[in-house]
Design a protein around this motif. Structure first.
Motif, PDB file in Angstrom:
ATOM      1  N   VAL A  79      76.700  24.521 123.084  1.00 43.02           N
ATOM      2  CA  VAL A  79      76.715  23.995 121.711  1.00 43.02           C
ATOM      3  C   VAL A  79      77.058  25.138 120.756  1.00 43.02           C
ATOM      4  CG1 VAL A  79      75.478  22.626 120.003  1.00 43.02           C
ATOM      5  CG2 VAL A  79      74.889  22.404 122.419  1.00 43.02           C
ATOM      6  N   LEU A  80      76.486  26.297 121.022  1.00 41.42           N
ATOM      7  CA  LEU A  80      76.784  27.489 120.218  1.00 41.42           C
ATOM      8  C   LEU A  80      78.290  27.749 120.217  1.00 41.42           C
ATOM      9  CD1 LEU A  80      75.641  30.081 118.758  1.00 41.42           C
ATOM     10  CD2 LEU A  80      75.798  31.196 120.981  1.00 41.42           C
ATOM     11  N   MET A  83      80.300  25.343 118.171  1.00 40.18           N
ATOM     12  CA  MET A  83      80.163  25.466 116.719  1.00 40.18           C
ATOM     13  C   MET A  83      81.187  26.424 116.098  1.00 40.18           C
ATOM     14  SD  MET A  83      78.162  23.223 115.781  1.00 40.18           S
ATOM     15  CE  MET A  83      77.631  23.501 114.099  1.00 40.18           C
ATOM     16  N   ALA A  87      84.653  26.398 111.672  1.00 44.28           N
ATOM     17  CA  ALA A  87      85.640  27.157 110.900  1.00 44.28           C
ATOM     18  C   ALA A  87      86.921  26.365 110.654  1.00 44.28           C
ATOM     19  CB  ALA A  87      85.962  28.471 111.610  1.00 44.28           C
ATOM     20  N   TYR A  90      87.401  24.320 107.238  1.00 42.74           N
ATOM     21  CA  TYR A  90      87.854  24.872 105.958  1.00 42.74           C
ATOM     22  C   TYR A  90      88.996  25.879 106.128  1.00 42.74           C
ATOM     23  CZ  TYR A  90      84.582  28.536 107.441  1.00 42.74           C
ATOM     24  OH  TYR A  90      83.928  29.490 108.170  1.00 42.74           O
ATOM     25  N   PHE A  91      88.969  26.635 107.235  1.00 41.26           N
ATOM     26  CA  PHE A  91      89.912  27.743 107.383  1.00 41.26           C
ATOM     27  C   PHE A  91      91.370  27.283 107.340  1.00 41.26           C
ATOM     28  CE2 PHE A  91      92.275  30.864 109.953  1.00 41.26           C
ATOM     29  CZ  PHE A  91      92.014  31.998 109.216  1.00 41.26           C
ATOM     30  N   THR A 237      78.806  35.052 128.349  1.00 47.66           N
ATOM     31  CA  THR A 237      78.566  36.324 127.662  1.00 47.66           C
ATOM     32  C   THR A 237      78.936  36.204 126.190  1.00 47.66           C
ATOM     33  OG1 THR A 237      80.801  37.072 128.066  1.00 47.66           O
ATOM     34  CG2 THR A 237      79.177  37.600 129.752  1.00 47.66           C
ATOM     35  N   PRO A 238      78.342  37.064 125.335  1.00 43.87           N
ATOM     36  CA  PRO A 238      78.732  37.046 123.914  1.00 43.87           C
ATOM     37  C   PRO A 238      80.233  37.209 123.722  1.00 43.87           C
ATOM     38  CG  PRO A 238      76.774  38.375 124.206  1.00 43.87           C
ATOM     39  CD  PRO A 238      77.225  37.976 125.581  1.00 43.87           C
ATOM     40  N   VAL A 241      81.971  33.781 124.634  1.00 40.22           N
ATOM     41  CA  VAL A 241      81.670  32.743 123.651  1.00 40.22           C
ATOM     42  C   VAL A 241      82.365  33.052 122.323  1.00 40.22           C
ATOM     43  CG1 VAL A 241      79.814  31.642 122.336  1.00 40.22           C
ATOM     44  CG2 VAL A 241      79.510  32.095 124.770  1.00 40.22           C
ATOM     45  N   SER A 242      82.311  34.334 121.915  1.00 40.67           N
ATOM     46  CA  SER A 242      82.942  34.703 120.641  1.00 40.67           C
ATOM     47  C   SER A 242      84.453  34.522 120.680  1.00 40.67           C
ATOM     48  CB  SER A 242      82.643  36.159 120.299  1.00 40.67           C
ATOM     49  OG  SER A 242      81.263  36.344 120.199  1.00 40.67           O
ATOM     50  N   TRP A 245      86.322  31.654 119.131  1.00 44.22           N
ATOM     51  CA  TRP A 245      86.673  31.593 117.710  1.00 44.22           C
ATOM     52  C   TRP A 245      88.180  31.638 117.524  1.00 44.22           C
ATOM     53  CZ3 TRP A 245      83.844  31.386 113.005  1.00 44.22           C
ATOM     54  CH2 TRP A 245      82.480  31.119 113.195  1.00 44.22           C
ATOM     55  N   VAL A 250      89.920  29.802 114.406  1.00 44.80           N
ATOM     56  CA  VAL A 250      91.012  30.185 113.510  1.00 44.80           C
ATOM     57  C   VAL A 250      92.404  29.890 114.072  1.00 44.80           C
ATOM     58  CG1 VAL A 250      89.624  31.921 112.348  1.00 44.80           C
ATOM     59  CG2 VAL A 250      90.984  32.573 114.320  1.00 44.80           C
TER      60      VAL A 250
ATOM     61  N   ASN B  31      80.832  33.353 108.187  1.00 47.76           N
ATOM     62  CA  ASN B  31      80.470  32.342 109.168  1.00 47.76           C
ATOM     63  C   ASN B  31      80.212  32.977 110.545  1.00 47.76           C
ATOM     64  OD1 ASN B  31      82.020  29.089 109.928  1.00 47.76           O
ATOM     65  ND2 ASN B  31      80.110  29.962 110.589  1.00 47.76           N
ATOM     66  N   PHE B  32      81.165  33.801 110.965  1.00 46.28           N
ATOM     67  CA  PHE B  32      81.059  34.424 112.284  1.00 46.28           C
ATOM     68  C   PHE B  32      79.847  35.363 112.358  1.00 46.28           C
ATOM     69  CE2 PHE B  32      81.833  37.788 115.354  1.00 46.28           C
ATOM     70  CZ  PHE B  32      82.163  37.050 116.477  1.00 46.28           C
ATOM     71  N   TRP B  35      76.584  33.402 112.474  1.00 47.16           N
ATOM     72  CA  TRP B  35      76.519  32.689 113.750  1.00 47.16           C
ATOM     73  C   TRP B  35      76.173  33.651 114.888  1.00 47.16           C
ATOM     74  CZ3 TRP B  35      79.876  33.595 117.875  1.00 47.16           C
ATOM     75  CH2 TRP B  35      79.998  32.604 118.852  1.00 47.16           C
ATOM     76  N   TYR B  36      76.864  34.781 114.931  1.00 47.84           N
ATOM     77  CA  TYR B  36      76.669  35.758 116.001  1.00 47.84           C
ATOM     78  C   TYR B  36      75.315  36.448 115.871  1.00 47.84           C
ATOM     79  CZ  TYR B  36      77.936  39.355 119.396  1.00 47.84           C
ATOM     80  OH  TYR B  36      77.986  40.151 120.503  1.00 47.84           O
ATOM     81  N   TYR B  40      72.589  35.870 118.925  1.00 45.19           N
ATOM     82  CA  TYR B  40      72.279  36.919 119.891  1.00 45.19           C
ATOM     83  C   TYR B  40      71.152  37.829 119.425  1.00 45.19           C
ATOM     84  CZ  TYR B  40      76.286  34.987 122.162  1.00 45.19           C
ATOM     85  OH  TYR B  40      77.146  34.112 122.765  1.00 45.19           O
ATOM     86  N   CYS B  64      73.193  27.676 114.427  1.00 45.70           N
ATOM     87  CA  CYS B  64      74.069  26.496 114.455  1.00 45.70           C
ATOM     88  C   CYS B  64      73.738  25.466 113.377  1.00 45.70           C
ATOM     89  CB  CYS B  64      74.024  25.836 115.832  1.00 45.70           C
ATOM     90  SG  CYS B  64      74.693  26.910 117.104  1.00 45.70           S
TER      91      CYS B  64
END
Lengths: 481, 96
Positions: A79-80, A83, A87, A90-91, A237-238, A241-242, A245, A250, B31-32, B35-36, B40, B64
């Motif tokens: 879910v994270l 989310m 972005a 609006y982006f 892992t972060p 997941v990151s 984005w 974006v 936002n990022f 969120w991050y 974490y 979230c």
């Protein structure tokens, strides 16, 4: 049980169908502006409709069927990840925003390729973009048809072939007759159904699970990792997941089906309204749908196929007739994605290839016939391929969104915001983006623990800047009006 | 530069458009980070030590749920106070 579902779904299809017929009056009314109307709805979109069509187009089978299925398996970590899509609400509109709308009007552009053609004045750029759109989006569309047919099949008990037939005929008729206006109006209805469906299933699921606290305790008892950001096996892992984005946040700015909507709004008030509506709705749908997937786990344990989670939980927690109405939501999501892709691929064929290079002086009558004809032929072709999808199609579909993002993100962004951007940089970056994405996806999945779209986007950035700077002063001239 | 049909910096409307695009970029960065940071920052603790808000783990609630509400508020504020209405169609006669 199935009768109630069939009745609700049939009602939904009839409604969509009627909107398509109704929209077709506009196509016939405006003789000379046919292309503007058929492929862009005469640039008359208001804010609410604009927001809903962007979300409905973007929120495909994966948001309603695939995504919740993975969330069921992985827990809150997924879910994270989902989310990141807030972005997009609006982006996209802020970045393309007014500049893209103004330039598209000056260039009289109807498609993303039109914009690139006028901005870079290069046959190579035009043909390569049209080619990428046709190949990637055609495959993406076929995959969605398969999803739509499977959904109808599992809900109604029809055979796959007849489910596909019903689905195909419904979509084809309203797209061919009504063009872009039919697509965005049906998208709006479908978007509303998606929001309502998300809300109803979410509430039903929380009640069935005995409240959120109870559901969380059940999840903790089963596997504590389900409530961490790291996924059931602890391998989200972060970095991974990151990196989403880029893919679903974006990077969406470069998807042709999204950019074409940023050309179609009526005025800047419509754009402002769409920004707010879009952010609220996309966030709500993504949060709600994926949470449903996680919450469903203690209620219907042991589902093996992720794609079945959504239909099963709806049937489980809601009365049959409500489930029938609500399950129109994923169907709506699939249909609204498919209809836009269909129109976009046919615009690439008709506008970007036929009118640019084959017969620029075609009469309005001829263009009209060709547009209807191409849309119909494409539809039949997708239908035929979806009957038994060939491996190549599935393989290409894997690259569809990432590939298009890698191809178009820098030509679009730099085309808008960098005066030194030129055709050499654009072409180099498109080639580098597409091919490096396909290669990395095949041979080096998830480099450095990130999604495979990240490196190609970086590489195409470097190629664009280098290509443009080394060729400054070469005689390249944006087209005059 | 006089050969350019559309100069990317001259048109006064483009100044507004550039500024608004920049606002979009700033919002994504906020936002990022939010969120991050919450995901974490709070989520890396062992699950037994989690606190819960409205039944959800605190990391998830802040990252979230609250993050989504925050972005809606920021977008509304940005649109209401920072965005400017501009006409799109003053080049009507140039349209074919």
């Amino acid at each position: 049980m199935n009768t109630a579902v069939i009745i609700s779904l049939t009602g939904f299809l009839i409604l969509i169908f009627m909107i398509g017929i109704w929209s077709s009056r506009n196509v016939n009314r405006k003789g000379s502006g046919f292309l503007q109307e058929y492929f862009l709805g005469s640039r008359e979109l208001g804010g609410f409709i604009l927001a809903m069509t962007m979300i409905a187009t973007y929120g495909s089978a994966s948001s309603f069927i695939g995504g919740p299925g993975v969330a069921y398996t992985e827990g809150l970590g997924w879910v994270l990840l989902a989310m990141a899509q807030v972005a997009t609400g609006y982006f996209v509109l802020m970045v393309l925003g007014k500049k893209f709308a103004i330039m598209a009007r000056k260039y009289n552009a109807l498609t993303l390729v039109d914009f690139l053609k006028h901005r870079y004045n290069s046959k190579a750029v035009v043909l390569f973009s049209a080619f990428s759109i046709i190949i990637f989006l055609f495959s993406a569309m076929a995959a969605q048809w398969v999803g739509g047919a499977r959904l109808i099949e599992s809900l109604t008990g029809l055979t796959y072939t007849s489910a596909l037939f019903i689905f195909a005929v419904a979509v084809l008729i309203y797209v061919i007759l009504g063009g872009f206006r039919a697509v965005v109006l049906t998208d709006t209805v479908q978007g509303v159904v998606m929001v309502g469906g998300t809300l109803v299933i979410l509430i039903g699921t929380i009640i069935a699970g005995g409240g959120i606290t109870n559901i969380m305790n059940d999840l903790m008892a089963e596997n504590p990792n389900l409530v961490t950001p790291f996924g059931a096996e602890g391998n989200l892992t972060p970095a991974y997941v990151s990196s989403f984005w880029i893919l679903v946040g974006v990077g969406v700015v470069a998807l042709p089906q999204v950019t074409v909507r940023a050309m179609s709004y009526r005025n800047s008030q419509a754009m402002h309204r769409a920004l707010i509506v879009g952010t609220v709705v996309v966030g709500f749908i993504m949060l709600g749908m994926h949470l449903i997937g996680v919450f469903a786990r203690p209620i219907i344990p042991g589902v093996e196929t992720g794609d079945h989670v959504m239909p099963m939980i709806a049937m489980e927690v809601l009365p049959a007739w409500v489930a029938g109405i609500v399950l129109a939501a994923p169907l709506a999501a699939i249909m609204s994605t498919v209809d836009s892709l269909l129109l976009l691929v046919s615009s690439a064929v008709v506008k970007d290839v036929y009118l640019n290079y084959i017969k620029p002086d075609a009469s309005v009558r001829r263009v009209k016939q060709i547009s209807f004809g191409v849309t119909a032929v494409l539809g039949v072709l997708v239908f035929a391929l979806a009957l038994s999808p060939p491996d190549l199609l599935i393989w290409l579909n894997l690259f569809a969104f990432g590939g298009l993002e890698a191809a178009f993100i820098w030509p679009v962004i730099f085309g808008l915001y960098w005066n030194k951007a030129n055709k050499y940089g654009a072409f180099l970056s498109m080639i580098a983006g597409v091919f490096s994405y396909v290669l990395i996806h095949q041979f080096w999945p998830d480099p450095f623990g990130m999604h495979s779209v990240v490196l190609p986007v970086v590489l195409s950035f470097v190629c664009f800047v280098a290509g443009s700077l080394f060729t400054q002063g070469k005689s390249e001239k944006p087209l005059h009006m | 530069m006089e050969y350019k049909a559309i100069d990317l910096h001259k048109d006064p409307r483009f100044k507004i458009a550039n500024r608004e695009a920049l606002i979009g970029v700033v919002l994504v960065i906020i936002n990022f980070t939010w969120w991050y940071g919450f995901a974490y920052g709070l989520g890396s603790a062992p699950p037994e030590e989690y606190t819960f808000i409205m039944g959800l783990p605190a990391w998830f609630f802040y990252s979230c749920v609250a993050g989504f509400v925050l972005m809606v508020v920021l977008v509304v504020l940005a649109v209401k106070f920072l965005f400017t209405d501009v006409p799109f169609d003053d080049e009507e006669e140039e349209r074919r």
